[in-house]
Structures are given as structure tokens and as C-alpha cells.
Design a protein around this motif. Structure first.
Motif, short mmCIF file in Angstrom:
data_model
loop_
_atom_site.label_atom_id
_atom_site.label_comp_id
_atom_site.label_asym_id
_atom_site.label_seq_id
_atom_site.Cartn_x
_atom_site.Cartn_y
_atom_site.Cartn_z
N PHE A 1 89.77 -18.28 -96.43
CA PHE A 1 90.10 -17.47 -95.37
C PHE A 1 90.19 -16.04 -95.71
O PHE A 1 90.54 -15.74 -96.74
N GLY A 2 90.06 -15.22 -94.55
CA GLY A 2 90.09 -13.74 -94.77
C GLY A 2 90.10 -13.07 -93.62
O GLY A 2 90.13 -13.84 -92.25
N SER A 3 89.72 -11.89 -93.35
CA SER A 3 89.56 -11.10 -92.17
C SER A 3 88.25 -10.35 -92.06
O SER A 3 87.45 -10.22 -93.01
N GLY A 4 88.10 -9.70 -90.91
CA GLY A 4 86.85 -9.02 -90.68
C GLY A 4 86.98 -8.28 -89.50
O GLY A 4 87.89 -8.50 -88.73
N ASN B 1 94.86 -11.10 -91.12
CA ASN B 1 95.21 -12.26 -91.02
C ASN B 1 96.20 -13.01 -92.40
O ASN B 1 95.54 -14.09 -92.92
N PRO B 2 97.23 -12.57 -92.63
CA PRO B 2 97.80 -12.81 -94.00
C PRO B 2 98.12 -14.33 -94.00
O PRO B 2 98.94 -14.92 -93.05
N PHE B 3 98.05 -15.06 -94.98
CA PHE B 3 98.40 -16.55 -95.00
C PHE B 3 98.26 -17.12 -93.81
O PHE B 3 98.68 -17.96 -93.17
N VAL C 1 100.11 -5.96 -97.39
CA VAL C 1 98.86 -6.42 -97.32
C VAL C 1 98.96 -7.80 -98.37
O VAL C 1 99.33 -7.59 -99.56
N ASN C 2 98.47 -8.93 -97.94
CA ASN C 2 98.72 -10.39 -98.77
C ASN C 2 97.35 -10.89 -98.64
O ASN C 2 96.47 -10.32 -97.89
N ARG C 3 97.40 -11.99 -99.43
CA ARG C 3 96.24 -13.01 -99.24
C ARG C 3 95.83 -13.19 -97.86
O ARG C 3 96.66 -13.58 -96.95
#
Length: 507
Positions: free
Chosen positions: A121-124, A201-203, A239-241
Motif C-alpha cells: 500500500f502507498g499513496s499517490g 494514507n499511513p497504515f 509521515v509513516n509507512r
């Protein structure tokens, strides 16, 4: 009330009105002049050019707001940003190795591989109305499927347009023509201490906004691997995973960076987060959209390695570290700088009138240009200032624009899977058979023909043509040596190791 008093009151009112008009006029004039000054700066002009690649509306801006108490008000910037930031879900397949005891007893003695699906998972960040999205390369690397969830809960399949491991930036796209998006801001204009927001979108907690300040600029050498970017924006926003690939925005709601890394011994936020400036990320995204690969411009100079010098001559290293600028120690082959008139011993002080304080600053400025662009290079030579116009080149020493091709078509081959029963007969645990070869392809050129069994590519076991394609695509996107090493054999023949240079066909 007598006539004199009325006249005095009218006079006071007129003066007050005139003062207000003059103040407003002056404010608007200053604001316009300041805006014009920013837009005329070299960096901002180029950022505007990259924004044009995605048809961004230049009028989409927010006011820099404060509360009645004078504190920063992030509500409008946050409301705009969360709609332009997406949640990215990635499926990939890894090869899990295990030892089959029957293989051991019957003399094979190798580890088998078993495909295993992984979910990441991540963000964009949506950067155009028609669905182009910037994210991190490490978010989508090796993906077999990419799914994007918008802030309104719509879920869509995304296509990877291109990726650049060196800057850890990737460009993906969803289909549509009316998406909310973030416009590019001027990351050069950020100041240390300025408020910024991190959106991501952390965690897997979607639409999360955190606030902090810019802690430092042009921060380098904080991430290992193939990253060569030396100009991160350092912030103290949480900022996190899962934040990877998300937006760093200013209080006007403009995109000024792509959140990429954190410095942490635990893997979670520790007060140090790093973002790729949009001046770099925007250029990379524009290149990926237009050419399929990043266009890198170089001066063709060699600079001292201070750490190496320090081991041999600490005094000289101390002297070099005090230089404000970049010392030209030598030149590379077919150097653009040498051709323009620069000499050994010159100290580069500015690129297009932007001051250069160190090598990180030089890399930052050059990363904004493409081969064939001309820049003004100002140097200090024995205490005197000289300026030269340098036509930048690419790594190959010319000004040609490099375009990515379908990497697999360069090989000029098709492949077929090998059943497990035949693998056992051949005594192998992985393998793909070459089923046909094109006369104009790289396989034919290197002597690989129909019937060749490929066991590994770049030391990675392969069991399908798709697995070969992923490795070839990853190598072709790299700015390092574009070479794949194939380990394979013809039935009843010896194992061969064949190197194929993909750059022969990448133009």
C-alpha cells in the motif's frame, strides 16, 4: 451641528476612503509584482512548463489564510488536498524458495521456487484532470496490478506509465476526464520554518493530513540504494509507512513535494521525513509522460571525492569542504563543459544565475534540464568571474532525446512455459523455453535461438515470459548499465551465460 463641523467630518471620511483605496491599490501592486518576480525565476518557469504537460489550471490557487487569532489556518488547503491524494494498492508476485526433500534424495539438490502474492500500500497524487498520478517508484515496483481508491471511495485500476528508480518517482494513470487534482507550487520558494502539510494514507488510514514545518532544504545522502537525488525537502510533519507517494503541500494548497522517506530506527515516524521537491518530481513525471523515460542532462565534469581525499590528506579535505561552489577537478569523455570553455580548477558558482553552494545544489539545478538545453554557467577562475553558455548533453555524450521502446520487442523472441514434468527431466527448478526468434532482435544477434532454455535472468529464476518482461522492463528504465545476464542452455548442451545490452535498441 454647525456647518464647520459637518465640513470637518466629511473631510475626515474622504481622507479615510482615499487612504483605504491607496492601501488596497498598493497591496495589489506589490502582490502582482511579487507574483511576477516568482514566475520569472528560472526554476518556477520550468515548473510551469512541466505543469503545462498535464494541462493544469494556473488559476487554481488558495489564499494563504490565518485565523482571527493570527494562527495559520490549514482547513481549506487540507480540504483541497485530500481530494487530490489517492490510496494506492499494489499486488506483486515474489518467488519463495523451498527445498523439496525428493529433489535432494534423487540428486537435484536445488531449491524450488513457488510464486507468492504480496499486497502493498502507498499513496499517490492526482496531477491532471484526466487522471495522471505521481507516486513513488518503490510503491509500484514489480507490480502485477495497481488499484487506486479516491477520496470519494471510487476504486479504479491504474496503469503504470513509467518509473524512475533514481529519483524514486513513478507516473501512473486512471481513466477519466474530471478528477480533482493538485497544481504544482514553487518548491524553490519554500523557506526553512515555513508551514507545510503531509497528505497520505499511513497504515492504510486514508485521507490523513499532518502539519509541520520545513526543517531543511537540499538534504542529501539520506537514502541508500540507487537513489542519486541530493536535494530532499526535510520536514517534521508526521509521515509513516503508507505515506510514500503522498503530497507535501504548502498552506495555499499547492503541491511542493512527494513524500518519499523517513529517518527512523523503528520504521515509524521519528520527526524526520523527506520529500522529493516538485521541481524534480514534476520534471520526471513530464518526461515519463512524453518520452517514457527520464531525460538527464550532464555537464561532463568530475569533482573531488572529499571523503577519499580526507583519508589521504585531511588538511586538503578541510580546504575543499570550505569551497562555496563546485570545484572542477577533471572532465569526462565528450564533456559539454569542456567544449564550452571551462577549465580544470574552475569553481562553479551559479547555473542560470542561481547560486551553487555545493554538489547537491549543482545536481538539483541540472535535474531540471534536458539534453540540448543551454544554460549559463558562472565560474570563479583564479579570483575572476567568467560565464559560459553550455549546451547540456546526455550520458552518451550527445543531445539526443532518449525514448523508451517496448523492451521485450527489442529481444525479438517469444517464450513458452515448461511443464513441471519436463523440468524434472531436464533437472531444473525454473525455466522458460524460447519458442521463436526474430531475425532483427537482440536474441538473434547474441546467438540465442529457438529451443534455448532460460533458467535465470540477472540471477533471478524465471518461469514465464511475463517474469522475463518485468526484469527487462526494470533494467531498461534504469540509468545504470542496461544489461541483462541470461543463464541457460540448449537441451543436452552446457550452461551458457549471455550478456545482452538493451541500450543497443533503446532510442
Amino acid at each position: 451641528m454647525n456647518t464647520g463641523n459637518v465640513r470637518n467630518i466629511v473631510t475626515i471620511v474622504i481622507v479615510a476612503i482615499l487612504s483605504s483605496v491607496i492601501t488596497l491599490f498598493g497591496y495589489n501592486t506589490v502582490t502582482k509584482n511579487n507574483s511576477k518576480g516568482i514566475l520569472n525565476s528560472s526554476g518556477s518557469v520550468r515548473q510551469s512548463e512541466y505543469a503545462d504537460s498535464f494541462d493544469q489550471d494556473k488559476n487554481v490557487r488558495l489564499a494563504n489564510l490565518t485565523t482571527q487569532q493570527g494562527y495559520p489556518d490549514f482547513t481549506e488547503a487540507a480540504a483541497k488536498s485530500v481530494n487530490g491524494v489517492v490510496h494506492v494498492k499494489v499486488k506483486s508476485v515474489s518467488q519463495q524458495q523451498y527445498m523439496n526433500p525428493f529433489d535432494f534424495f534423487f540428486g537435484f539438490g536445488e531449491r524450488n521456487t513457488q510464486p507468492r502474492e504480496q499486497i502493498g500500500f502507498g499513496s499517490g497524487v492526482i496531477i491532471s484532470k484526466d487522471g495522471y498520478i505521481i507516486t513513488n517508484n518503490h510503491v509500484v515496483e514489480g507490480a502485477t496490478e495497481v488499484t487506486v481508491s479516491l477520496n470519494d471511495n471510487r476504486e479504479m485500476t491504474a496503469k503504470v506509465i513509467g518509473a524512475d528508480p533514481q529519483t524514486d518517482i513513478a507516473l501512473i494513470k486512471i481513466e477519466g476526464d474530471d478528477f480533482p487534482y493538485l497544481t504544482f507550487g514553487n518548491s524553490d520558494a519554500l523557506e526553512v520554518g515555513e508551514w507545510v502539510l503531509a497528505v497520505g494514507n499511513p497504515f492504510n488510514l486514508t485521507s490523513t493530513v499532518t502539519a509541520g514545518i520545513v526543517s531543511a532544504k537540499n538534504r542529501g545522502n539520506i537514502v541508500g540504494g540507487n537513489l542519486n537525488i541530493q536535494s530532499f525537502i526535510q520536514v517534521d510533519a508526521a509521515v509513516n509507512r503508507g505515506n510514500s507517494g503522498g503530497a507535501l503541500v504548502n498552506t495555499r494548497g499547492e503541491l511542493v513535494g512527494i513524500n518519499t522517506a523517513i529517518f527512523s530506527q523503528s520504521g515509524d515516524f521519528n520527526g524526520l521525513a523527506f520529500a522529493v521537491p516538485i521541481s524534480i518530481a514534476g520534471k520526471v513525471a513530464a518526461d515519463l509522460k512524453q518520452f517514457g523515460t527520464v531525460q538527464r542532462a550532464v555537464l561532463g565534469i568530475q569533482v573531488p571525492n572529499i571523503e577519499m581525499v580526507r583519508r589521504q590528506d585531511p588538511d586538503k579535505a578541510s580546504e575543499l569542504s570550505r569551497i562555496v561552489g563546485v570545484l572542477v577537478e577533471d572532465f569526462g569523455d565528450r564533456s559539454a563543459a569542456k567544449a564550452a570553455g571551462l577549465e580544470k580548477g574552475d569553481i562553479i558558482k551559479a547555473i542560470n544565475n542561481v547560486q551553487i553552494r555545493n554538489f547537491a545544489g549543482l545536481q538539483d539545478q541540472l535535474s531540471r534540464y534536458r539534453p540540448g538545453d543551454k544554460v549559463k554557467v558562472t565560474v570563479d577562475r583564479n579570483g575572476k568571474e567568467h560565464s559560459y553558455t553550455v549546451e547540456l548533453k546526455n550520458d552518451a555524450g550527445n543531445t539526443e532525446i532518449q525514448r523508451s521502446s517496448d523492451s521485450m520487442s527489442l529481444l525479438g523472441a517469444t517464450f513458452s512455459d515448461i511443464p513441471n514434468s519436463r523440468k524434472q527431466q531436464l533437472g531444473i527448478n525454473s525455466g522458460v523455453e524460447v519458442s521463436s526468434v526474430d531475425n532483427s532482435g537482440l536474441f538473434r544477434k547474441e546467438g540465442i535461438n529457438k529451443g534455448f532454455i532460460i533458467m535465470r535472468v540477472n540471477n533471478t529464476p524465471v518461469n514465464s515470459g511475463d517474469e522475463i518482461a518485468k526484469i527487462v522492463s526494470s533494467v531498461s528504465r534504469s540509468s545504470q548499465d542496461k544489461v541483462i545476464l541470461i543463464a541457460g542452455f540448449y537441451p543436452n548442451g552446457r550452461t551458457q551465460y549471455i550478456a545482452i545490452d538493451l541500450s543497443q535498441g533503446l532510442k
